[in-house]
Scaffold this motif. Structure first.
Motif, mmCIF file in Angstrom:
data_model
loop_
_atom_site.group_PDB
_atom_site.id
_atom_site.type_symbol
_atom_site.label_atom_id
_atom_site.label_comp_id
_atom_site.label_asym_id
_atom_site.label_seq_id
_atom_site.Cartn_x
_atom_site.Cartn_y
_atom_site.Cartn_z
ATOM 1 N N THR A 114 0.900 -1.172 -0.407
ATOM 2 C CA THR A 114 -0.079 -0.344 0.325
ATOM 3 C C THR A 114 0.829 1.155 0.345
ATOM 4 O O THR A 114 2.306 1.018 -0.007
ATOM 5 N N LYS A 115 0.316 2.285 0.269
ATOM 6 C CA LYS A 115 1.195 4.035 -0.522
ATOM 7 C C LYS A 115 1.878 3.521 1.249
ATOM 8 O O LYS A 115 2.530 3.484 2.816
ATOM 9 N N MET B 179 -1.308 5.961 -8.248
ATOM 10 C CA MET B 179 0.213 6.445 -8.177
ATOM 11 C C MET B 179 -0.329 7.948 -8.403
ATOM 12 O O MET B 179 -0.291 7.866 -9.938
ATOM 13 N N PRO B 180 0.293 8.361 -8.077
ATOM 14 C CA PRO B 180 0.343 10.035 -8.553
ATOM 15 C C PRO B 180 1.850 9.261 -9.541
ATOM 16 O O PRO B 180 2.721 9.197 -9.167
ATOM 17 N N PRO B 181 1.603 10.219 -11.051
ATOM 18 C CA PRO B 181 2.617 10.870 -12.128
ATOM 19 C C PRO B 181 4.419 11.292 -11.629
ATOM 20 O O PRO B 181 3.949 11.456 -10.100
ATOM 21 N N PHE C 42 2.367 0.469 -11.558
ATOM 22 C CA PHE C 42 1.694 -0.154 -11.070
ATOM 23 C C PHE C 42 1.093 1.192 -9.717
ATOM 24 O O PHE C 42 1.607 2.181 -9.003
ATOM 25 N N ALA C 43 -0.370 0.720 -9.798
ATOM 26 C CA ALA C 43 -1.184 1.216 -8.703
ATOM 27 C C ALA C 43 -0.730 0.521 -7.517
ATOM 28 O O ALA C 43 -0.341 -0.620 -7.192
ATOM 29 N N TYR C 44 -0.736 1.348 -5.997
ATOM 30 C CA TYR C 44 -0.088 1.235 -4.587
ATOM 31 C C TYR C 44 -1.272 -0.661 -4.779
ATOM 32 O O TYR C 44 -2.482 -0.323 -4.994
#
Length: 207
Positions: free
Chosen positions: A12-13, A202-204, A172-174
């Protein structure tokens, strides 16, 4: 059987308020973790995942999620250094916008082959990830890894036919959960894959 399922879950984040470059930097999870992990557990249940082997990266952002996942799968993970994130070397803990431009340009020209100063390249990651994956494949048991974008991307590049030019490491997203189905063809392991939980965007990257 010449068939194996590997589930991968990205952490995760991380708690990274300065938005610095992190690979081996051992950030804890974000304060929003309590909202981020339940959908992962739900996806595991919906997919009816039944891993017999369970590994986590030794980094805290993975271990925190692996602790929660263990409540669903029924046993604790084994830490495995081979599925830790790429080592960014001198870039660790730096803002990407402040990295020496010649180094940044060298990386942009060879995203997977460039070796970060005093660190690794993504090809180095491929070697250690493949070593652990080949071990898992030999066990012939359903497997689950809680790991990092660079590691999951390595499996995609090495076994699932994703070309090096497609730098999925940065996309990839968290908490993304992926199912890989491995089959042996002509003595070589090959995988098909599906992202079964799309995770938290996820932010760029600011470079």
């Amino acid at each position: 059987r010449f068939f194996m399922i590997l589930w991968t879950i990205r952490h995760t984040k991380p708690h990274n308020p300065q938005n610095v470059c992190y690979g081996r930097l051992d950030f804890d999870v974000s304060p929003s973790f309590q909202d981020e992990f339940p959908p992962v557990l739900e996806a595991l249940k919906q997919q009816k995942a039944k891993p017999e082997l369970f590994y986590t990266s030794p980094l805290l952002r993975c271990k925190r999620l692996a602790e929660k996942v263990s409540e669903v799968v029924g046993f604790s993970p084994t830490e495995c250094a081979n599925i830790a994130e790429v080592h960014f070397g001198d870039w660790e803990n730096q803002l990407l916008t402040e990295i020496d431009r010649s180094q940044m340009n060298a990386w942009k020209n060879d995203l997977r082959g460039y070796r970060f100063p005093n660190g690794e390249s993504f090809y180095d990651v491929d070697k250690r990830v493949s070593e652990h994956l080949e071990y898992c494949l030999e066990q012939n048991k359903e497997c689950l890894w809680v790991t990092h974008a660079g590691v999951i991307a390595s499996v995609l590049h090495t076994y699932a036919g994703v070309p090096d030019e497609d730098f999925v490491e940065g996309k990839f997203a968290y908490a993304t959960m992926t199912r890989f189905d491995f089959q042996k063809k002509n003595g070589m392991w090959q995988a098909s894959f599906k992202h079964v939980y799309e995770g938290i965007p996820m932010p760029p990257l600011e470079m």
